[in-house]
Design a protein around this motif. Structure first.
Motif, PDB file in Angstrom:
ATOM      1  N   VAL A 104       0.907  -1.326  -0.113  1.00  0.00           N
ATOM      2  CA  VAL A 104      -0.098   0.296  -0.011  1.00  0.00           C
ATOM      3  C   VAL A 104       0.901   1.202   0.009  1.00  0.00           C
ATOM      4  O   VAL A 104       2.043   1.190   0.546  1.00  0.00           O
ATOM      5  CB  VAL A 104      -0.849  -0.031   1.106  1.00  0.00           C
ATOM      6  CG1 VAL A 104      -0.083  -0.057   2.646  1.00  0.00           C
ATOM      7  CG2 VAL A 104      -1.977   0.963   1.123  1.00  0.00           C
ATOM      8  N   GLN A 105       0.390   2.300  -0.468  1.00  0.00           N
ATOM      9  CA  GLN A 105       1.280   3.629  -0.375  1.00  0.00           C
ATOM     10  C   GLN A 105       1.108   4.105   0.678  1.00  0.00           C
ATOM     11  O   GLN A 105      -0.181   3.883   1.585  1.00  0.00           O
ATOM     12  CB  GLN A 105       0.647   4.647  -1.666  1.00  0.00           C
ATOM     13  CG  GLN A 105       1.113   4.028  -3.050  1.00  0.00           C
ATOM     14  CD  GLN A 105       0.810   4.977  -4.050  1.00  0.00           C
ATOM     15  OE1 GLN A 105      -0.094   5.887  -3.862  1.00  0.00           O
ATOM     16  NE2 GLN A 105       1.473   5.070  -5.106  1.00  0.00           N
ATOM     17  N   ALA A 106       1.795   5.022   1.013  1.00  0.00           N
ATOM     18  CA  ALA A 106       1.991   5.819   2.497  1.00  0.00           C
ATOM     19  C   ALA A 106       0.653   6.619   2.381  1.00  0.00           C
ATOM     20  O   ALA A 106       0.335   7.213   1.213  1.00  0.00           O
ATOM     21  CB  ALA A 106       3.070   6.890   2.458  1.00  0.00           C
ATOM     22  N   GLY A 107      -0.134   6.502   3.566  1.00  0.00           N
ATOM     23  CA  GLY A 107      -1.361   7.404   3.558  1.00  0.00           C
ATOM     24  C   GLY A 107      -2.465   6.384   3.334  1.00  0.00           C
ATOM     25  O   GLY A 107      -3.767   6.851   3.675  1.00  0.00           O
ATOM     26  N   GLY A 108      -2.176   5.404   2.983  1.00  0.00           N
ATOM     27  CA  GLY A 108      -3.186   4.380   2.592  1.00  0.00           C
ATOM     28  C   GLY A 108      -3.760   3.286   3.683  1.00  0.00           C
ATOM     29  O   GLY A 108      -3.269   3.640   4.785  1.00  0.00           O
ATOM     30  N   SER A 109      -4.702   2.541   3.556  1.00  0.00           N
ATOM     31  CA  SER A 109      -5.310   1.720   4.581  1.00  0.00           C
ATOM     32  C   SER A 109      -5.206   0.300   4.159  1.00  0.00           C
ATOM     33  O   SER A 109      -5.122   0.010   2.937  1.00  0.00           O
ATOM     34  CB  SER A 109      -6.736   2.218   4.705  1.00  0.00           C
ATOM     35  OG  SER A 109      -6.919   3.390   5.121  1.00  0.00           O
TER      36      SER A 109
END
Length: 127
Positions: free
Chosen positions: A12-17
């Motif tokens: 997942v990308q940073a800031g994702g869930s």
């Protein structure tokens, strides 16, 4: 014999869930504390979150680093615990483990208090 199986990890990308699941079998799930730990490469395993058993009112506790971003929950009818992780950070890349304590029903956070562990699921957070 009690078994725990984690799922839901991934990239997942940073800031994702991400939402991790921990399916349990063979034990007294409802009365046991369910904890989440993580281990990054080259580092010791650390406590993330816990949800207590029924008699404790399903009390929860979190590591300071995840408070306000992670939410632990459980569905006793499905013998499953969950860890909802929001606003993930690259430094949270790790193998995430769930653990069950048959001796403690409260929000315990020490590894030795847990007798059963899953195999872990990899969570990778890209920057």
């Amino acid at each position: 014999q009690m078994q725990l199986v984690e799922s839901g990890g991934g990239l997942v990308q940073a800031g994702g869930s991400l939402r991790l699941s921990c399916a349990a079998s063979g034990g007294t799930f409802g009365s046991d504390a369910l904890g989440w730990f993580r281990q990054a490469s080259g580092r010791e395993r650390e406590f993330v979150a816990v949800i207590g058993g029924n008699w404790s009112g399903r009390t929860t506790a979190y590591a300071d680093s995840v408070k306000g971003r992670f939410t632990v929950s459980r569905d006793n009818a499905k013998n499953t615990a969950y860890l909802q992780m929001d606003n993930l950070k690259p430094e949270e890349t790790a193998v995430y483990y769930c653990a069950e304590s048959t001796k403690y029903a409260g929000a315990v956070n020490l590894e030795w208090q847990y007798g059963y562990w899953g195999q872990g699921t990899q969570v990778t957070v890209s920057s």
